[in-house]
Design an enzyme around this catalytic site. Structure first.
Site, PDB file in Angstrom:
ATOM      1  N   GLU A   1       0.824  -1.110  -0.006  1.00 17.48           N
ATOM      2  CA  GLU A   1       0.057   0.031   0.063  1.00 17.48           C
ATOM      3  C   GLU A   1       0.718   1.510   0.063  1.00 17.48           C
ATOM      4  OE1 GLU A   1      -2.348  -0.251   3.524  1.00 17.48           O
ATOM      5  OE2 GLU A   1      -3.519  -2.170   3.089  1.00 17.48           O
ATOM      6  N   PRO A   2       1.690   1.294  -1.092  1.00 13.03           N
ATOM      7  CA  PRO A   2       2.672   2.555  -1.040  1.00 13.03           C
ATOM      8  C   PRO A   2       1.718   3.835  -1.188  1.00 13.03           C
ATOM      9  CG  PRO A   2       2.758   1.538  -3.144  1.00 13.03           C
ATOM     10  CD  PRO A   2       2.041   0.657  -2.261  1.00 13.03           C
TER      11      PRO A   2
ATOM     12  N   ARG B   1       3.102   7.686  -0.242  1.00 12.47           N
ATOM     13  CA  ARG B   1       4.205   8.802  -0.327  1.00 12.47           C
ATOM     14  C   ARG B   1       5.179   8.559  -1.451  1.00 12.47           C
ATOM     15  NH1 ARG B   1       5.182  12.065   4.106  1.00 12.47           N
ATOM     16  NH2 ARG B   1       4.772  10.178   5.390  1.00 12.47           N
TER      17      ARG B   1
ATOM     18  N   CYS C   1      -3.176  33.429  10.551  1.00 15.92           N
ATOM     19  CA  CYS C   1      -3.124  34.120  12.009  1.00 15.92           C
ATOM     20  C   CYS C   1      -2.619  33.078  12.828  1.00 15.92           C
ATOM     21  CB  CYS C   1      -4.239  34.699  12.233  1.00 15.92           C
ATOM     22  SG  CYS C   1      -4.923  35.785  11.041  1.00 15.92           S
TER      23      CYS C   1
ATOM     24  N   TYR D   1       0.253  13.991   0.971  1.00 17.14           N
ATOM     25  CA  TYR D   1      -0.207  14.512   2.239  1.00 17.14           C
ATOM     26  C   TYR D   1      -0.192  16.041   2.100  1.00 17.14           C
ATOM     27  CZ  TYR D   1       0.373   9.851   3.524  1.00 17.14           C
ATOM     28  OH  TYR D   1       0.299   8.455   3.485  1.00 17.14           O
TER      29      TYR D   1
HETATM   30  N1  LLP Z   1      -1.546   1.807   4.508  1.00 22.46           N
HETATM   31  C1  LLP Z   1      -2.116   2.501   5.571  1.00 22.46           C
HETATM   32  C2  LLP Z   1      -2.897   1.580   6.445  1.00 22.46           C
HETATM   33  C3  LLP Z   1      -1.865   3.719   6.238  1.00 22.46           C
HETATM   34  O1  LLP Z   1      -2.241   4.064   7.343  1.00 22.46           O
HETATM   35  C4  LLP Z   1      -0.979   4.351   5.380  1.00 22.46           C
HETATM   36  C5  LLP Z   1      -0.468   5.798   5.641  1.00 22.46           C
HETATM   37  C6  LLP Z   1      -0.500   3.873   4.247  1.00 22.46           C
HETATM   38  C7  LLP Z   1      -0.793   2.722   3.633  1.00 22.46           C
HETATM   39  C8  LLP Z   1       0.536   4.733   3.149  1.00 22.46           C
HETATM   40  O2  LLP Z   1       1.779   5.115   3.887  1.00 22.46           O
HETATM   41  P1  LLP Z   1       2.790   5.762   3.008  1.00 22.46           P
HETATM   42  O3  LLP Z   1       3.360   5.000   1.802  1.00 22.46           O
HETATM   43  O4  LLP Z   1       2.445   6.950   2.237  1.00 22.46           O
HETATM   44  O5  LLP Z   1       3.897   6.008   4.020  1.00 22.46           O
HETATM   45  N2  LLP Z   1       0.228  12.712   6.892  1.00 22.46           N
HETATM   46  C9  LLP Z   1       1.395  12.075   7.343  1.00 22.46           C
HETATM   47  C10 LLP Z   1       1.306  10.444   6.787  1.00 22.46           C
HETATM   48  C11 LLP Z   1       0.421   9.843   7.460  1.00 22.46           C
HETATM   49  C12 LLP Z   1       0.436   8.328   6.914  1.00 22.46           C
HETATM   50  C13 LLP Z   1      -0.932   7.661   7.289  1.00 22.46           C
HETATM   51  N3  LLP Z   1      -1.148   6.518   6.888  1.00 22.46           N
HETATM   52  C14 LLP Z   1       2.526  12.968   6.609  1.00 22.46           C
HETATM   53  O6  LLP Z   1       2.260  13.798   6.070  1.00 22.46           O
HETATM   54  O7  LLP Z   1       3.899  12.472   6.739  1.00 22.46           O
END
Ligand code: LLP
Length: 424
Positions: free
Chosen positions: A273-274, A276, A342, A371
């Site tokens: 589940e990528p 970012r 603000c 994000y």
């Molecule tokens: N799968 C699940 C169950 C998740 O909770 C997440 C992210 C992902 C996949 C994807 O993760 P990634 O590959 O994008 O790392 N807002 C934060 C990141 C929160 C991530 C939440 N879950 C930020 O801006 O760094």
């Protein structure tokens, strides 16, 4: 690797000067590079080509339907966390059997929607959720495929707000509890146990936490087999980090090599589940300098983007590179790059050494594809930014800038509660 490059001293997204995008669409605007996005997805896919797997891009990272659709057309499935994300996924053309649904608080209404969409599986995160899903599926005369999200208690060594696989976190169920839960799930009429899942956190810059987590999950799969429970899918979530500043995250191939070594010979289908990794470096926030301002202790660059557009610096103290669209400048400054909101927490950078800038200059806040827009809000009644997608020399407006009318959509004035004439 991305396609934001200087040509003759001017910053381009692919073959389009960012200056032109600002002229046509105004600022602040999110600019995504379609070729970067697809390249990231393809590199990731190729790394896993020789194992049975399904990549489900994590919608929360960037949920614009045009982006989802590009990835779905490349064969991606989608990882969702809400009814709203399911709606987007379906509109973007994702088949139900490529959708996985995670999250600790799925409501019965959301479950019903997903059951009727015949999604691949629900990553169930608690005992009560399991019972509720069983009831919902029964009412709908369907069987819901489930995977249990376990908490492998592995420290991903990332920011505490985005660490999710520790015992103290709200996500998943502890391994000890999972065994009895699997047993109970097996007996539920309207549930079919098909998988096990985990997600240990985000912006992880080493392979070892993933290896530890997957090893624990696979050991657990053996225990389940002895209990007579056979799963088909192992979902290891997302979380692989990217370079914002000086981080050196593993290349997807290095990550894949170690994951595949563990998966070989298991007969399990790997789900990934990528989020970012696919979109992070494929987007930037294009913004304009409104004022420069000298304070007694600090210098400020006030831009027209703000924390409502990109909250990561305020929320996590996250670093985002800042580039000048017109490359050349007379020397350097040290400044705080701030927005018009603000709150003192409204900044993109603090004490940043950067090229000197003047009123009207265009800047890009880099690595903002993940994000960024998806966490944006209307705080301070700021209409949300436009989003454009660039592919080679073509520019597509994939979300128009919000208007003031958009800001108040759904709101209404009330008649005078004290019996006077209604407000005009
Ligand atoms: N799968 C699940 C169950 C998740 O909770 C997440 C992210 C992902 C996949 C994807 O993760 P990634 O590959 O994008 O790392 N807002 C934060 C990141 C929160 C991530 C939440 N879950 C930020 O801006 O760094």
């Amino acid at each position: 690797m991305h396609y934001f490059q200087y040509r003759d001293g001017e910053l381009y997204c692919e073959d389009v000067p960012l200056r032109e995008i600002a002229k046509t669409f105004g600022t602040p605007t999110y600019v995504y590079s379609g070729s970067t996005l697809l390249r990231h997805f393809r590199v990731f896919e190729e790394a896993f080509l020789d194992v049975d797997h399904l990549t489900c891009y994590s919608v929360k990272a960037n949920s614009n339907i045009a982006i989802l659709n590009l990835l779905v057309r490349e064969g991606s499935g989608l990882d969702i966390v809400s009814g709203g994300e399911l709606y987007r996924a379906l509109i973007a053309g994702c088949p139900g059997n490529k959708i996985v649904y995670s999250g600790v608080g799925k409501t019965p209404k959301e479950m019903r929607y997903a059951v009727e969409s015949d999604i691949l599986m629900f990553n169930v995160e608690s005992s009560q959720e399991m019972d509720t899903l069983n009831e919902v599926a029964q009412e709908a005369n369907r069987r819901a495929r489930i995977s249990l999200r376990v908490n492998p208690d592995v420290d991903p060594r990332t920011h505490p707000y985005i660490s999710t696989g520790l015992k103290k976190n709200k996500f998943g169920v502890a391994m000890d509890e999972a065994r009895s839960l699997f047993g109970r799930a097996q007996k539920k009429e309207a549930l079919e146990v098909v998988g096990i899942s985990c997600h240990i956190g985000s912006q992880i810059t080493e392979v070892s936490p993933f290896v530890d987590a997957l090893s624990r999950v696979l050991d657990f799969v053996h225990i389940l087999k002895r209990d007579g429970i056979w799963v088909r899918y192992v979902d290891i979530g997302g979380g692989l980090g990217i370079t914002y500043d000086k981080e050196t995250p593993p290349h997807p191939e290095d990550y894949a090599r170690e994951i595949k070594a563990l998966m070989r010979g298991t007969n399990l289908v790997l789900v990934l589940e990528p989020g970012r990794l696919i979109v992070g470096n494929a987007g930037c926030l294009l913004t304009q300098v409104i004022y420069t301002k000298r304070g007694p202790e600090r210098d400020f660059v006030v831009v027209d983007g703000a924390m409502n557009d990109l909250i990561r610096p305020s929320l996590y103290g996250a670093y985002h590179g800042i580039l000048k669209v017109k490359g050349e400048s007379d020397g350097e400054i040290t400044a705080d790059v701030v927005g018009p909101i603000c709150e003192s927490g409204d900044f993109f950078a603090r004490g940043r050494r950067m090229p000197s800038v003047s009123q009207g200059d265009l800047l890009t806040i880099m690595s903002a594809g993940a994000y960024g827009f998806s966490m944006s809000s209307n705080y301070n009644s700021r209409p949300r930014a436009a989003e454009v997608l660039v592919i080679k020399d073509k520019v597509f407006e994939i979300r128009r800038r919000e208007s003031y009318e958009d800001l108040i959509r759904g709101e209404s004035l009330i008649p005078d509660p004290w019996g006077g004439p209604p407000w005009k």
